[in-house]
Design a protein around this motif. Structure first.
Motif, PDB file in Angstrom:
ATOM      1  N   GLU A  38       0.877  -1.153   0.081  1.00  0.00           N
ATOM      2  CA  GLU A  38      -0.137  -0.134   0.114  1.00  0.00           C
ATOM      3  C   GLU A  38       0.860   1.184  -0.012  1.00  0.00           C
ATOM      4  N   PRO A  39       0.577   2.074  -0.901  1.00  0.00           N
ATOM      5  CA  PRO A  39       1.586   3.387  -1.068  1.00  0.00           C
ATOM      6  C   PRO A  39       1.795   4.229   0.156  1.00  0.00           C
ATOM      7  N   ALA A  40       0.403   4.116   1.148  1.00  0.00           N
ATOM      8  CA  ALA A  40       0.298   5.030   2.111  1.00  0.00           C
ATOM      9  C   ALA A  40       1.361   4.640   3.312  1.00  0.00           C
ATOM     10  N   LEU A  41       1.263   3.208   3.289  1.00  0.00           N
ATOM     11  CA  LEU A  41       2.200   2.413   4.404  1.00  0.00           C
ATOM     12  C   LEU A  41       3.646   2.686   3.873  1.00  0.00           C
ATOM     13  N   LEU A  42       3.963   2.578   2.603  1.00  0.00           N
ATOM     14  CA  LEU A  42       5.362   2.692   2.222  1.00  0.00           C
ATOM     15  C   LEU A  42       5.866   4.279   2.388  1.00  0.00           C
ATOM     16  N   ALA A  43       4.879   5.177   2.648  1.00  0.00           N
ATOM     17  CA  ALA A  43       5.232   6.457   2.799  1.00  0.00           C
ATOM     18  C   ALA A  43       5.562   6.823   4.500  1.00  0.00           C
ATOM     19  N   ASN A  44       5.129   5.729   5.315  1.00  0.00           N
ATOM     20  CA  ASN A  44       5.185   6.132   6.632  1.00  0.00           C
ATOM     21  C   ASN A  44       6.374   5.128   6.910  1.00  0.00           C
ATOM     22  N   GLN A  45       7.648   5.449   7.222  1.00  0.00           N
ATOM     23  CA  GLN A  45       8.788   4.304   7.535  1.00  0.00           C
ATOM     24  C   GLN A  45       8.578   3.698   8.749  1.00  0.00           C
ATOM     25  N   ARG A  46       8.054   4.372   9.782  1.00  0.00           N
ATOM     26  CA  ARG A  46       7.923   3.771  10.976  1.00  0.00           C
ATOM     27  C   ARG A  46       6.765   2.753  10.908  1.00  0.00           C
ATOM     28  N   GLU A  47       5.573   2.841  10.387  1.00  0.00           N
ATOM     29  CA  GLU A  47       4.780   1.959  10.477  1.00  0.00           C
ATOM     30  C   GLU A  47       4.908   0.806   9.575  1.00  0.00           C
TER      31      GLU A  47
END
Length: 360
Positions: A27-36
């Motif tokens: 998911e792009p949104a997760l890829l953008a959130n390094q910690r998550e």
């Protein structure tokens, strides 16, 4: 078979979770959130071995059913072949089920981290510091034999030899898992190099092992950190006292502070200090959480008092005793050369035994 059905139900659920995490990682949104992303990737990786073993079991169970049907054939030769194959498949099935039972034991979530190991000379003065140096060399040799890499993070050499403090990083697969039981007071009984009358002395050094917490896993608020630079002091040759390269970081809410000056630059020292402060704050928070839950846990590092021992190294008798599991080995000469597998494996087996018994 009820327990088996419960296990299969759990395995199916874990497989679904594994594939859901696999989808989430794209998911792009997760890829953008390094910690998550790091958190999800870690959870998926932890499930991989279980899912692969379950898929192997699934194939064997299907094969067993097919072979049972073949065993019902009228053809005597086919029937005999099927029965022989069935015996082999049942052994494979039982072995896999036993393996899965072990994989399903709750795992220490920190086991797969790198480890930060901190050794301090304690009771015994100069001999305590010398022993701290001996422990450091023992661990480095163990790492060399086991395929782990080591890197010194900070060190304060003692005047008579050894260290008043040495911290080092252990890098490699499940490094923390193999070092976590080293935390505590280590006691040595021997004639010190500083002893002129041949008397046996008892001294201690304390060891603290912490998981190496990555920045993406840390919840430290940068606003809670005070970062100061100053000139290095002590040994260090041409780099000492010429620039403000040493770095001190203090976590204001807890008062935890680290000071690093052994790196070649301010950048190196800051990176090392951040690594240490993350580990120490994590350790502090873990201890606090366990205390709040009312769980009993032996302190990892006490005052260095001789009574707070986890292991004794008796040189005159070539003996090592781990007091937590009542393990005694007449192999001190091998162990100080880094051949620690018998001790570490015994501690890991005891951890597994307690988990199987529901005590950990």
């Amino acid at each position: 078979m009820e327990a088996f059905e419960v296990m299969i139900t759990r395995l199916k659920s874990l497989k679904l979770r594994y594939h859901q995490l696999e989808q989430d990682l794209m998911e792009p949104a997760l890829l953008a959130n390094q910690r998550e992303y790091a958190k999800v990737a870690k959870e998926q990786a932890a499930l991989r071995q279980i899912v692969e073993a379950y898929e192997d079991l699934d194939k064997i169970l299907a094969h067993i059913e097919e072979t049972k049907e073949m065993a019902k054939e009228d053809d005597e030769e086919i029937k005999m072949m099927a029965e022989a194959e069935l015996e082999v498949l049942i052994v494979k099935r039982d072995t896999l089920i036993e393996h899965l039972h072990l994989l399903l034991i709750p795992k220490d979530p920190n086991d797969d981290h790198n480890a930060i190991v901190e050794i301090r000379g304690a009771a015994g003065g100069d001999e305590g510091n010398i022993f701290a140096g001996d422990l450091y060399r023992m661990y480095v040799r163990y790492c060399e034999l086991s395929g782990f890499k080591t890197e010194i993070l900070e060190a304060s050499e003692a005047e008579m030899g050894g260290y008043t403090l040495i911290s080092f990083l252990v890098k490699g697969n499940e490094a923390y898992k193999h070092f976590k039981f080293e935390s505590g007071a280590h006691r040595v009984q021997r004639v010190p190099k500083t002893e002129t009358q041949g008397r046996i002395h008892t001294s201690t050094a304390t060891v603290l092992c912490m998981p190496d917490i990555e920045e993406a896993e840390s919840d430290i608020n940068p606003a809670d950190l005070t970062i100061e630079t100053h000139r290095s002091s002590g040994a260090g040759g041409q780099h000492v006292n010429k620039t403000d390269s040493a770095v001190r970081i203090t976590h204001v809410p807890t008062g935890i502070s680290v000071n690093c000056q052994d790196g070649r630059s301010q950048h190196d020292n800051k990176a090392t200090a951040m690594r240490l402060i993350r580990a120490r704050i994590f350790e502090y928070m873990e201890e606090k959480a366990l205390a709040e839950k009312g769980k009993l846990r032996m302190e990892k590092v006490g005052t260095g008092d001789r009574s707070e021992k986890i292991r004794t190294y008796n040189y005159p008798q070539n003996r090592v005793t781990d007091h937590r599991i009542s393990l005694t080995l007449q192999q001190l000469d091998r162990i100080v050369e880094g051949k620690l597998d018998d001790v570490i494996n015994a501690l890991l087996e005891e951890e597994q035994r307690q988990k199987l018994a529901g005590n950990a």
